[in-house]
Design an enzyme around this catalytic site. Sequence first.
Site, PDB file in Angstrom:
ATOM      1  N   ARG A  32       0.848  -1.197   0.000  1.00 14.92           N
ATOM      2  CA  ARG A  32       0.000   0.000   0.000  1.00 14.92           C
ATOM      3  C   ARG A  32       0.880   1.243   0.000  1.00 14.92           C
ATOM      4  O   ARG A  32       1.869   1.320   0.734  1.00 14.92           O
ATOM      5  CB  ARG A  32      -0.895   0.034   1.234  1.00 14.92           C
ATOM      6  N   ARG A  69      -6.335  17.185   5.852  1.00 15.92           N
ATOM      7  CA  ARG A  69      -5.108  17.035   6.643  1.00 15.92           C
ATOM      8  C   ARG A  69      -4.457  18.391   6.865  1.00 15.92           C
ATOM      9  O   ARG A  69      -4.673  19.333   6.084  1.00 15.92           O
ATOM     10  CB  ARG A  69      -4.108  16.106   5.939  1.00 15.92           C
ATOM     11  N   LYS A 210     -13.470   3.095   0.915  1.00 17.14           N
ATOM     12  CA  LYS A 210     -13.181   3.163   2.343  1.00 17.14           C
ATOM     13  C   LYS A 210     -14.418   3.670   3.095  1.00 17.14           C
ATOM     14  O   LYS A 210     -14.926   4.746   2.805  1.00 17.14           O
ATOM     15  CB  LYS A 210     -11.977   4.075   2.588  1.00 17.14           C
ATOM     16  N   THR A 268      -6.291   0.024  10.432  1.00 17.43           N
ATOM     17  CA  THR A 268      -6.079   1.019  11.500  1.00 17.43           C
ATOM     18  C   THR A 268      -5.754   0.373  12.835  1.00 17.43           C
ATOM     19  O   THR A 268      -6.561  -0.345  13.417  1.00 17.43           O
ATOM     20  CB  THR A 268      -7.279   1.970  11.683  1.00 17.43           C
TER      21      THR A 268
END
Length: 363
Positions: A32, A69, A210, A268
């Site tokens: 990834r 972000r 996602k 995660t």
Amino acid sequence: MSRTRVIATIGPATRSAETLARLARAGMNLVRLNASHNTLDWHRDTIALVRQVLPATPILLDVPGRKIRTANLASEPVFGVGDTIILTTQTGDDGGRKVPISSRRLHLDVSAGDTLLADDGKLRFTVVDVRGPDLHCRAEVAGRLRSRKGINAPGVDLGGELVGERDREMLAFARETGVDLVGISFVESAGHVGLVRKELSGGHAGIVAKIETPRAVRNLEEIIDSADAIMIDRGDLSIETDVKQIGLLQKEILARSAEFDKPVIVATEMLDSMIERPYPTKAEILDITNAVLAGAAGVMLSGETAVGAHPVESVRTMKQVASAAEEYLRKAEASGDAGPAPAHVLTVRFAGGSAADPAGRQR
């Protein structure tokens, strides 16, 4: 043949030919790359390196989508409870006075009283005032706001394009480089998946949607049906919904995806403690085991392999735990006591490919 893909995020700690080879020997069988970090040139060079060292290993490029972000900061502000932090949707600041964020319109979507979370929910702010592009926020906990950390606005309906200019640039990059899978953050609907697929037309990459927001949970079945695979991003999902419900949401997403015969990646903090330590916690072992038993087709490492001190040990641990769970399933199947999940694990496919080759390419 192992049925569970071990996915490792490549970053500064692992971007070398020697380390890539060691990760593969330890059990990594899908790479990834997180396009939220580093430049496209960095990712282009890394893709070339992976193909040189591990030509049979598929590559997943994770595109930020609507995720917000902080910018790369020359000064990462440290603050106490009650201090004021100014976030800005404009460029030009370096964190010393204001903290630039990747969204160019968040100031249009939030208002005084809204809550903002940062760094996977570790930091909490209350919006006190919005002045033009600047969000004046009160810190509710003490901490440091670092570069490239996620910003969440739970309950806020973010406007703007579903597929923005930056996403189109990254999706064009995915077509150009021929990556095998593209992960899309903050997917909202089947229509959102369709827009991404249109941008990828002409390439062979499968779409990994996602699941990270309440809207995605509400539209879960249509998203599963339209995507090639699903990723449960437990970091943003727990922040955008309710962290106390994350285990139940994971179970629900796995069950619904099984009905559509779509593979699911669980991600995660699966081995978060191994970013710093060479061994996992018992809770992390249980987490991986339960994900495999519940039907996960892939389990993913992020910071553990991108920036962690023990990337190879992390992959080896995840592989060993997943293999132990698979052996349990095989024995259960042989005895006729498999339960509802194992049959789906055996037949799960990535992006039209076989369980042995997530990309569906002939090697």
